[in-house]
Design a protein around this motif. Sequence first.
Motif, PDB file in Angstrom:
ATOM      1  N   PHE A  37       0.837  -1.203   0.000  1.00 16.54           N
ATOM      2  CA  PHE A  37       0.000   0.000   0.000  1.00 16.54           C
ATOM      3  C   PHE A  37       0.875   1.258   0.000  1.00 16.54           C
ATOM      4  CE2 PHE A  37      -3.290  -2.646   2.502  1.00 16.54           C
ATOM      5  CZ  PHE A  37      -3.871  -3.100   1.327  1.00 16.54           C
ATOM      6  N   ARG A  38       1.873   1.277   0.855  1.00 17.59           N
ATOM      7  CA  ARG A  38       2.731   2.466   0.955  1.00 17.59           C
ATOM      8  C   ARG A  38       3.446   2.739  -0.372  1.00 17.59           C
ATOM      9  NH1 ARG A  38       3.660   0.013   6.363  1.00 17.59           N
ATOM     10  NH2 ARG A  38       2.736   1.420   7.901  1.00 17.59           N
ATOM     11  N   ARG A  39       3.940   1.689  -1.005  1.00 21.00           N
ATOM     12  CA  ARG A  39       4.639   1.861  -2.274  1.00 21.00           C
ATOM     13  C   ARG A  39       3.675   2.322  -3.370  1.00 21.00           C
ATOM     14  NH1 ARG A  39       9.783  -0.325  -2.699  1.00 21.00           N
ATOM     15  NH2 ARG A  39      10.474  -1.500  -0.869  1.00 21.00           N
ATOM     16  N   ILE A 105     -11.907   3.686   5.036  1.00 20.01           N
ATOM     17  CA  ILE A 105     -11.145   3.398   3.818  1.00 20.01           C
ATOM     18  C   ILE A 105     -12.089   3.040   2.685  1.00 20.01           C
ATOM     19  CG2 ILE A 105      -9.445   1.844   2.774  1.00 20.01           C
ATOM     20  CD1 ILE A 105      -8.329   1.495   5.713  1.00 20.01           C
ATOM     21  N   ARG A 106     -13.047   2.143   2.958  1.00 22.42           N
ATOM     22  CA  ARG A 106     -14.007   1.724   1.931  1.00 22.42           C
ATOM     23  C   ARG A 106     -14.768   2.913   1.376  1.00 22.42           C
ATOM     24  NH1 ARG A 106     -14.752  -3.744   4.659  1.00 22.42           N
ATOM     25  NH2 ARG A 106     -15.578  -2.703   6.489  1.00 22.42           N
ATOM     26  N   ASP A 107     -15.249   3.786   2.268  1.00 24.12           N
ATOM     27  CA  ASP A 107     -16.050   4.923   1.820  1.00 24.12           C
ATOM     28  C   ASP A 107     -15.256   5.812   0.874  1.00 24.12           C
ATOM     29  OD1 ASP A 107     -18.073   3.947   3.394  1.00 24.12           O
ATOM     30  OD2 ASP A 107     -17.874   5.457   4.976  1.00 24.12           O
ATOM     31  N   ALA A 108     -13.978   6.033   1.174  1.00 26.17           N
ATOM     32  CA  ALA A 108     -13.154   6.878   0.312  1.00 26.17           C
ATOM     33  C   ALA A 108     -12.858   6.189  -1.019  1.00 26.17           C
ATOM     34  CB  ALA A 108     -11.852   7.236   1.031  1.00 26.17           C
ATOM     35  N   VAL A 109     -12.563   4.896  -0.970  1.00 26.44           N
ATOM     36  CA  VAL A 109     -12.304   4.144  -2.201  1.00 26.44           C
ATOM     37  C   VAL A 109     -13.525   4.168  -3.118  1.00 26.44           C
ATOM     38  CG1 VAL A 109     -11.947   1.805  -3.109  1.00 26.44           C
ATOM     39  CG2 VAL A 109     -10.506   2.655  -1.252  1.00 26.44           C
ATOM     40  N   HIS A 110     -14.696   3.971  -2.533  1.00 26.11           N
ATOM     41  CA  HIS A 110     -15.915   3.934  -3.337  1.00 26.11           C
ATOM     42  C   HIS A 110     -16.291   5.326  -3.834  1.00 26.11           C
ATOM     43  CE1 HIS A 110     -16.999   0.022  -0.975  1.00 26.11           C
ATOM     44  NE2 HIS A 110     -15.946  -0.099  -1.752  1.00 26.11           N
ATOM     45  N   ASP A 111     -15.952   6.355  -3.073  1.00 22.25           N
ATOM     46  CA  ASP A 111     -16.175   7.719  -3.538  1.00 22.25           C
ATOM     47  C   ASP A 111     -15.295   8.008  -4.752  1.00 22.25           C
ATOM     48  OD1 ASP A 111     -17.169  10.327  -3.632  1.00 22.25           O
ATOM     49  OD2 ASP A 111     -15.685  11.081  -2.221  1.00 22.25           O
ATOM     50  N   ALA A 125     -10.640  12.157  -2.982  1.00 20.70           N
ATOM     51  CA  ALA A 125     -11.104  10.876  -2.446  1.00 20.70           C
ATOM     52  C   ALA A 125      -9.936   9.918  -2.251  1.00 20.70           C
ATOM     53  CB  ALA A 125     -12.146  10.262  -3.379  1.00 20.70           C
ATOM     54  N   VAL A 126      -9.016   9.880  -3.219  1.00 18.30           N
ATOM     55  CA  VAL A 126      -7.818   9.048  -3.081  1.00 18.30           C
ATOM     56  C   VAL A 126      -7.014   9.481  -1.858  1.00 18.30           C
ATOM     57  CG1 VAL A 126      -5.597   8.478  -4.152  1.00 18.30           C
ATOM     58  CG2 VAL A 126      -7.686   8.440  -5.531  1.00 18.30           C
ATOM     59  N   GLY A 127      -6.916  10.798  -1.648  1.00 19.67           N
ATOM     60  CA  GLY A 127      -6.203  11.301  -0.477  1.00 19.67           C
ATOM     61  C   GLY A 127      -6.855  10.874   0.823  1.00 19.67           C
ATOM     62  N   ARG A 128      -8.190  10.884   0.874  1.00 25.17           N
ATOM     63  CA  ARG A 128      -8.886  10.438   2.086  1.00 25.17           C
ATOM     64  C   ARG A 128      -8.652   8.957   2.336  1.00 25.17           C
ATOM     65  NH1 ARG A 128     -12.862  13.707  -0.143  1.00 25.17           N
ATOM     66  NH2 ARG A 128     -14.115  11.907  -0.814  1.00 25.17           N
ATOM     67  N   ALA A 129      -8.632   8.168   1.267  1.00 26.36           N
ATOM     68  CA  ALA A 129      -8.343   6.738   1.418  1.00 26.36           C
ATOM     69  C   ALA A 129      -6.941   6.534   1.981  1.00 26.36           C
ATOM     70  CB  ALA A 129      -8.485   6.024   0.080  1.00 26.36           C
ATOM     71  N   ARG A 130      -6.012   7.340   1.497  1.00 36.15           N
ATOM     72  CA  ARG A 130      -4.630   7.210   1.968  1.00 36.15           C
ATOM     73  C   ARG A 130      -4.516   7.578   3.438  1.00 36.15           C
ATOM     74  NH1 ARG A 130       0.537   9.985  -1.039  1.00 36.15           N
ATOM     75  NH2 ARG A 130       2.178   8.765  -0.017  1.00 36.15           N
ATOM     76  N   VAL A 131      -5.110   8.687   3.843  1.00 34.46           N
ATOM     77  CA  VAL A 131      -5.036   9.111   5.241  1.00 34.46           C
ATOM     78  C   VAL A 131      -5.664   8.057   6.153  1.00 34.46           C
ATOM     79  CG1 VAL A 131      -5.885  10.790   6.913  1.00 34.46           C
ATOM     80  CG2 VAL A 131      -4.909  11.585   4.749  1.00 34.46           C
ATOM     81  N   ALA A 132      -6.856   7.584   5.790  1.00 36.66           N
ATOM     82  CA  ALA A 132      -7.535   6.577   6.612  1.00 36.66           C
ATOM     83  C   ALA A 132      -6.718   5.295   6.683  1.00 36.66           C
ATOM     84  CB  ALA A 132      -8.928   6.293   6.049  1.00 36.66           C
ATOM     85  N   ASN A 133      -6.125   4.906   5.556  1.00 34.47           N
ATOM     86  CA  ASN A 133      -5.342   3.672   5.536  1.00 34.47           C
ATOM     87  C   ASN A 133      -4.039   3.823   6.311  1.00 34.47           C
ATOM     88  OD1 ASN A 133      -5.069   0.912   4.460  1.00 34.47           O
ATOM     89  ND2 ASN A 133      -3.317   1.755   3.357  1.00 34.47           N
ATOM     90  N   ASP A 134      -3.380   4.982   6.178  1.00 31.38           N
ATOM     91  CA  ASP A 134      -2.151   5.210   6.948  1.00 31.38           C
ATOM     92  C   ASP A 134      -2.415   5.118   8.450  1.00 31.38           C
ATOM     93  OD1 ASP A 134      -0.638   5.555   4.683  1.00 31.38           O
ATOM     94  OD2 ASP A 134      -0.527   7.747   4.827  1.00 31.38           O
TER      95      ASP A 134
END
Length: 218
Positions: A37-39, A105-111, A125-134
């Motif tokens: 994920f990080r890479r 994470i799911r909500d941001a990915v689906h957005d 939305a990609v940025g929100r997924a990244r923050v939530a996942n980090d």
Amino acid sequence: MVEHSAAEKSGAPRPPWAGGSGSDDITQLILDDHEHFRRAFARLDDLQAEESLPAADLSEVWDPLADLLDVHAIAEEEIFYPQLLRKGADARDETLDAIGDHNDIRDAVHDAARRPVGSQDWWAAVGRARVANDEHMAEEEREGLADFRQHATLGLRESLGRRFRQFMAEHHDARDLDTSDKDPQRYVDSRVAPDQGPRSTTTSRADNSLGIGSLKGR
């Protein structure tokens, strides 16, 4: 001259389920996914810096990452967290937080899936997924995975790891999985009840947000 894809140009490694670590320890396999994920998000940083990048090049990196985020979360919910609830010292709170994180994470990915690739809203939305996942990865590595290593035998960890590896190999994308949000409290309660085993989430794919997200701070 051989043409290289955006993923190849950015040095994309193979997903962990396609090779990755030789370990069967589920805690190591989860860490392998975290590194992937990080890479992958770092590759998106490189692509975002390029001007006039075709949407297809962004999709080539993001689409597999989005699928892996969904499948990884479900694999954890199917295989890892039910056992953490049985073995961990602080498993209830750790699992409540984790399921809430998965929802974020799911909500941001689906957005992101609803936005034009490469648009400002898509990147948001990609940025929100990244923050939530980090945030989820850091907490999971510090708490849930550490707790499980301290209280589960290596034999159990390796047995679960083989199941985890098989699940990831069978679901290269999330089309046949239920990726809707889960109520964290209901998830935990249903898996600690002695007369109720884990429920399968391998049903038709859904994109239903419960608007639950994380329980942190409540």
